[in-house]
Design a protein around this motif. Structure first.
Motif, PDB file in Angstrom:
ATOM      1  N   PHE A  93      -7.826  12.792  15.473  1.00 50.13           N
ATOM      2  CA  PHE A  93      -9.222  12.729  15.054  1.00 50.13           C
ATOM      3  C   PHE A  93      -9.494  13.669  13.885  1.00 50.13           C
ATOM      4  CE2 PHE A  93      -9.198  10.772  19.091  1.00 50.13           C
ATOM      5  CZ  PHE A  93     -10.394  10.103  19.301  1.00 50.13           C
ATOM      6  N   ASN A  94     -10.015  13.119  12.799  1.00 50.94           N
ATOM      7  CA  ASN A  94     -10.469  13.967  11.707  1.00 50.94           C
ATOM      8  C   ASN A  94     -11.708  14.751  12.141  1.00 50.94           C
ATOM      9  OD1 ASN A  94      -8.464  13.018  10.052  1.00 50.94           O
ATOM     10  ND2 ASN A  94      -9.792  11.719   8.799  1.00 50.94           N
ATOM     11  N   THR A  95     -11.831  15.968  11.640  1.00 50.21           N
ATOM     12  CA  THR A  95     -12.977  16.814  11.929  1.00 50.21           C
ATOM     13  C   THR A  95     -13.436  17.451  10.621  1.00 50.21           C
ATOM     14  OG1 THR A  95     -11.722  18.860  12.274  1.00 50.21           O
ATOM     15  CG2 THR A  95     -11.927  17.370  14.167  1.00 50.21           C
ATOM     16  N   PRO A  96     -14.583  18.115  10.631  1.00 49.45           N
ATOM     17  CA  PRO A  96     -14.997  18.810   9.410  1.00 49.45           C
ATOM     18  C   PRO A  96     -13.981  19.848   8.943  1.00 49.45           C
ATOM     19  CG  PRO A  96     -16.854  18.600  10.904  1.00 49.45           C
ATOM     20  CD  PRO A  96     -15.634  18.143  11.673  1.00 49.45           C
ATOM     21  N   GLU A  97     -13.167  20.360   9.860  1.00 54.58           N
ATOM     22  CA  GLU A  97     -12.190  21.383   9.510  1.00 54.58           C
ATOM     23  C   GLU A  97     -10.820  20.836   9.165  1.00 54.58           C
ATOM     24  OE1 GLU A  97     -15.486  22.666  11.671  1.00 54.58           O
ATOM     25  OE2 GLU A  97     -13.872  21.455  12.537  1.00 54.58           O
ATOM     26  N   THR A  98     -10.478  19.658   9.702  1.00 52.23           N
ATOM     27  CA  THR A  98      -9.110  19.149   9.584  1.00 52.23           C
ATOM     28  C   THR A  98      -9.084  17.678   9.208  1.00 52.23           C
ATOM     29  OG1 THR A  98      -8.359  20.712  11.281  1.00 52.23           O
ATOM     30  CG2 THR A  98      -6.913  18.850  10.802  1.00 52.23           C
ATOM     31  N   HIS A  99      -8.197  17.352   8.267  1.00 53.32           N
ATOM     32  CA  HIS A  99      -7.953  15.961   7.889  1.00 53.32           C
ATOM     33  C   HIS A  99      -6.524  15.609   8.273  1.00 53.32           C
ATOM     34  CE1 HIS A  99      -8.504  12.267   5.502  1.00 53.32           C
ATOM     35  NE2 HIS A  99      -7.216  12.397   5.244  1.00 53.32           N
ATOM     36  N   ASN A 100      -6.331  14.432   8.837  1.00 53.66           N
ATOM     37  CA  ASN A 100      -5.010  13.985   9.288  1.00 53.66           C
ATOM     38  C   ASN A 100      -4.433  12.925   8.361  1.00 53.66           C
ATOM     39  OD1 ASN A 100      -4.737  15.323  12.097  1.00 53.66           O
ATOM     40  ND2 ASN A 100      -6.794  14.432  12.132  1.00 53.66           N
ATOM     41  N   LEU A 101      -3.134  13.004   8.165  1.00 53.67           N
ATOM     42  CA  LEU A 101      -2.416  12.064   7.310  1.00 53.67           C
ATOM     43  C   LEU A 101      -1.145  11.626   8.027  1.00 53.67           C
ATOM     44  CD1 LEU A 101      -2.072  10.695   4.482  1.00 53.67           C
ATOM     45  CD2 LEU A 101      -0.823  12.772   3.799  1.00 53.67           C
ATOM     46  N   VAL A 102      -0.852  10.328   7.987  1.00 55.00           N
ATOM     47  CA  VAL A 102       0.312   9.781   8.685  1.00 55.00           C
ATOM     48  C   VAL A 102       1.362   9.326   7.684  1.00 55.00           C
ATOM     49  CG1 VAL A 102       1.133   8.022  10.291  1.00 55.00           C
ATOM     50  CG2 VAL A 102      -1.139   9.028  10.597  1.00 55.00           C
TER      51      VAL A 102
END
Length: 212
Positions: A105-114
């Protein structure tokens, strides 16, 4: 600025029969396409349009419905975090090879990349056909080494203080990014929400679109 790289090393199993089998299939399809084109029976441009449609519009609709339900239903979102394989299967979407799913889950603090660094493991059940760039060596290597620059090349410039977590798909485990829900969507139905979710947003090279 930081980037957490999560690698799942399963040795030779990562270069698994599932992807190799699809590579063989792709080679056969290409050979057949060449023969049919030479005989004037098909138009390669028309084939390209069909493939692009399945890559970007038809295939990823399953995943977009998963995201929209997670945005709309807190209980489903919690289930998705705990056991994505079962939650996704409850909507009728399962992997052909029995691979497990994990939702990040993306959050205001963290972005995820696959990414899949060793081959092209991809969540077929929810995203359909993988884009050509996902399988390209440049993406597979640079997404791990310099994810912020890679995202910028996709047109996604993130704040310097937002962390980027890179997830490495394997034969046994595939990832689905759940983008942040856009502002101004509180009164939208799941069907309307799903229209805001692109394939790239579920890989992590984009974010969900804003409502019109």
């Amino acid at each position: 600025m930081s980037a957490d790289h999560h690698h799942h090393d399963h040795g030779h199993d990562h270069d698994h029969h599932h992807d190799n089998r699809y590579s063989d299939m792709q080679a056969r399809v290409k050979a057949l396409e060449t023969v049919l084109t030479a005989k004037g029976l098909i138009d390669p441009a028309a084939i390209d349009v069909i493939v692009e449609t399945y890559e970007t519009k038809i295939g990823p609709r399953n995943g977009a419905r998963v995201v929209a339900k997670a945005w709309s239903d807190p209980h489903f979102a919690a289930w998705l975090k705990e056991d994505a394989t079962a939650a996704i299967a409850s909507l009728g979407y399962t992997g052909r090879q029995g691979e497990h799913m994990r939702a990040v889950f993306n959050t205001p603090e963290t972005h995820n990349l696959v990414v899949c660094t060793l081959c092209s493991c991809y969540p077929w059940a929810v995203l359909g056909l993988p884009p050509v760039w996902y399988k390209a060596p440049a993406y597979r290597s640079r997404a791990v080494i310099d994810p912020r620059s890679v995202l910028a090349e996709f047109g996604l410039t993130l704040p310097e203080d937002k962390k980027i977590r890179v997830w490495d798909s394997t034969a046994e485990l595939r990832y689905l990014v759940i983008p942040e829900r856009p502002d101004g969507t509180d009164n939208m139905s799941e069907e309307e929400l799903a229209e805001l979710v692109s394939r790239d947003a579920m890989i992590g090279t984009a974010i969900a679109g804003a409502p019109a």
